[in-house]
Design a protein around this motif. Structure first.
Motif, short mmCIF file in Angstrom:
data_model
loop_
_atom_site.label_atom_id
_atom_site.label_comp_id
_atom_site.label_asym_id
_atom_site.label_seq_id
_atom_site.Cartn_x
_atom_site.Cartn_y
_atom_site.Cartn_z
N UNK A 318 78.95 0.50 35.45
CA UNK A 318 78.84 -0.34 36.62
C UNK A 318 79.04 1.06 37.57
N UNK A 319 78.74 0.92 38.98
CA UNK A 319 78.80 1.85 39.84
C UNK A 319 80.20 2.57 40.07
N UNK A 320 81.26 1.82 39.76
CA UNK A 320 82.39 2.31 39.92
C UNK A 320 82.89 3.04 38.81
N UNK A 321 82.26 2.98 37.56
CA UNK A 321 82.20 3.66 36.23
C UNK A 321 81.87 5.16 36.67
N UNK A 322 80.50 5.22 37.20
CA UNK A 322 79.96 6.37 37.42
C UNK A 322 80.60 7.06 38.49
N UNK A 323 81.10 6.57 39.47
CA UNK A 323 81.98 7.10 40.66
C UNK A 323 83.17 7.92 40.06
N UNK A 324 83.72 7.21 39.30
CA UNK A 324 84.98 7.44 38.37
C UNK A 324 84.69 8.78 37.60
N UNK A 325 83.32 8.86 36.99
CA UNK A 325 83.33 10.10 36.18
C UNK A 325 83.01 11.30 36.92
N UNK A 326 82.15 10.90 38.30
CA UNK A 326 82.01 12.06 39.15
C UNK A 326 83.14 12.58 40.02
N UNK A 327 84.11 11.59 39.86
CA UNK A 327 85.54 11.95 40.42
C UNK A 327 86.04 13.25 39.63
N UNK A 328 86.18 12.68 38.52
CA UNK A 328 86.86 13.37 37.22
C UNK A 328 86.11 14.87 37.33
N UNK A 329 84.74 14.86 37.33
CA UNK A 329 83.97 16.16 37.29
C UNK A 329 84.47 17.06 38.36
N UNK A 330 84.58 16.44 39.58
CA UNK A 330 85.03 17.12 40.60
C UNK A 330 86.36 17.93 40.49
N UNK A 331 87.28 16.96 40.03
CA UNK A 331 88.77 17.61 39.57
C UNK A 331 88.89 18.57 38.53
#
Length: 419
Positions: A318-331
């Protein structure tokens, strides 16, 4: 032991420098959208024009920065920063009045050159005015400014365009540079005053330009932790920019449309900001910065590979899953950039700071400059998802290799100590 990274702002000199940096970093990104809008929409130019803009922005950091840093170290850091920030305001005015692409590129080159002079002076000034124990916090705040403005700048620029017109960000950018300059005037001149000369003591001949330049480069390779950090960061940036320009295409593959793509990019930026804040509050990592950088690279590679697998429809989220992965990638990205900044500051003596900083930036910017072309060629040859898989595998192997080497070295040291 102070745990709050904002404690360093009690240092009046650093507070003035940091405030000026915020305006400087904002100016670097405020016109990012405006330039593209003017080139692509107002002048109806194509991809080659945008590529020329990117090259002109990066070139001074590779070609001019390392050489100019020698002169920066011979001058007052405060005066260099004031002069270059004022010049950037003038050059942005040139961007505002540019009638065609060629004039625009000329002023972009001048603005970027001034930025390539400003940053080594800023790095050297941090070293002069911040105590050793506060360096991790000072570096973290600097990275927080850099990461935050990559999000705030383009978003604010886009908002200004929608309200005041396509060239309005340039005017606000000029105002920001002038405000930043006002804070630079509050900096002390400590370390910039000429030394008292003893007339009875024979004069010591200053080393030549080439020798001074080589000394800065040689220092990087003579300090193992600094050498590894610079090379690791340059390699990581090459891999990032190998796929960065393809991110919009992979976003389509995993189900994001044009409107929601902005959320994906913002999630990466937000993650980098949150990561910087966490690292500023918890500073135990300063005893093992390279290990943290390499571990972050290892896990970043796994995330990048997962995005590539998503492009192949191996799995969906789901979109929130990809967004969470992108957030983690930034961190995780912050977990590489903040320790790198600390190593650069802590492992470099003050008198070499400008030269070492500029040389490291040149190597890293060169990686960023050549990577997009390589990524585009690979995308045509093997497809965008496979580029992500390749980049992820390379990042993981890079991180695992460096981490393994450091752990083996530490084990050997402990074995010898126990013998």
């Amino acid at each position: 032991m102070k745990n709050n990274m904002f404690e360093v702002l009690r240092n009046k000199a650093f507070r003035s420098l940091f405030t000026a940096q915020v305006f400087s970093d904002l100016g670097n990104w405020l016109d990012f959208i405006a330039i593209q809008v003017v080139v692509a929409y107002h002048w109806n130019l194509g991809e080659e024009a945008i590529a020329a803009v990117i090259i002109v922005l990066a070139l001074p950091w590779v070609v001019i920065g390392p050489f100019a840093s020698v002169f920066v170290e011979r001058m007052s850091k405060k005066q260099v920063m004031i002069a270059t920030l004022l010049l950037r305001a003038v050059f942005v005015a040139g961007l505002f009045f540019s009638p065609n692409l060629y004039i625009l590129l000329m002023f972009l080159l001048l603005k970027s050159t001034a930025g390539a002079l400003y940053d080594p002076a800023r790095q050297a000034m941090i070293r002069e005015i911040v105590d050793e124990e506060d360096l991790p916090r000072a570096v973290t705040l600097s990275q927080l400014s850099l990461n935050s403005m990559k999000i705030i700048g383009p978003a604010l620029g886009a908002g200004l365009i929608s309200v005041f017109g396509e060239k309005s960000p340039f005017l606000f950018e000029i105002g920001g540079f002038l405000l930043g300059t006002a804070f630079l005037f509050l900096l002390p001149s400590t370390g910039d005053m000429p030394l008292t000369v003893d007339k009875n003591k024979p004069a010591v001949e200053k080393p030549g330009f080439k020798k001074e330049l080589a000394e800065g480069i040689r220092h990087i390779f003579n300090v193992p932790v600094l050498k590894v950090s610079v090379i690791l960061t340059a390699a990581a940036l090459f891999i990032i920019f190998l796929y960065d320009g393809l991110f919009v295409f992979i976003a389509k593959e995993i189900g994001f449309n044009g409107e929601s793509f902005g959320l994906l990019v913002s999630a990466v930026g937000l993650g980098s900001v949150v990561g910087s804040i966490l690292l500023g509050s918890w500073t135990r990592w300063k005893s093992l910065p390279v290990q943290l950088m390499s571990a972050s690279a290892l896990f970043s590679g796994l995330l990048i590979a997962c995005i590539g697998l998503g492009g192949h429809k191996v799995f969906t989220l789901a979109d929130w899953g990809w967004l969470s992965g992108a957030f983690l990638l930034g961190a995780l990205g912050a977990s590489q950039s903040v320790p790198y900044g600390f190593v650069l500051q802590s492992e470099t003596p003050g008198h070499l700071m400008a030269r070492v900083s500029a040389a490291a930036s040149a190597l890293q910017t060169f990686s960023m400059l050549v990577a997009p072309a390589a990524g585009a060629l690979l995308a045509k040859a093997i497809g965008v998802p496979n580029v992500l898989l390749l980049a992820g595998a390379a990042t993981t192997l890079l991180g695992a290799g460096v981490l393994s080497a450091y752990l083996s070295r530490r084990k050997t040291v402990h074995t010898k100590a126990g013998a």
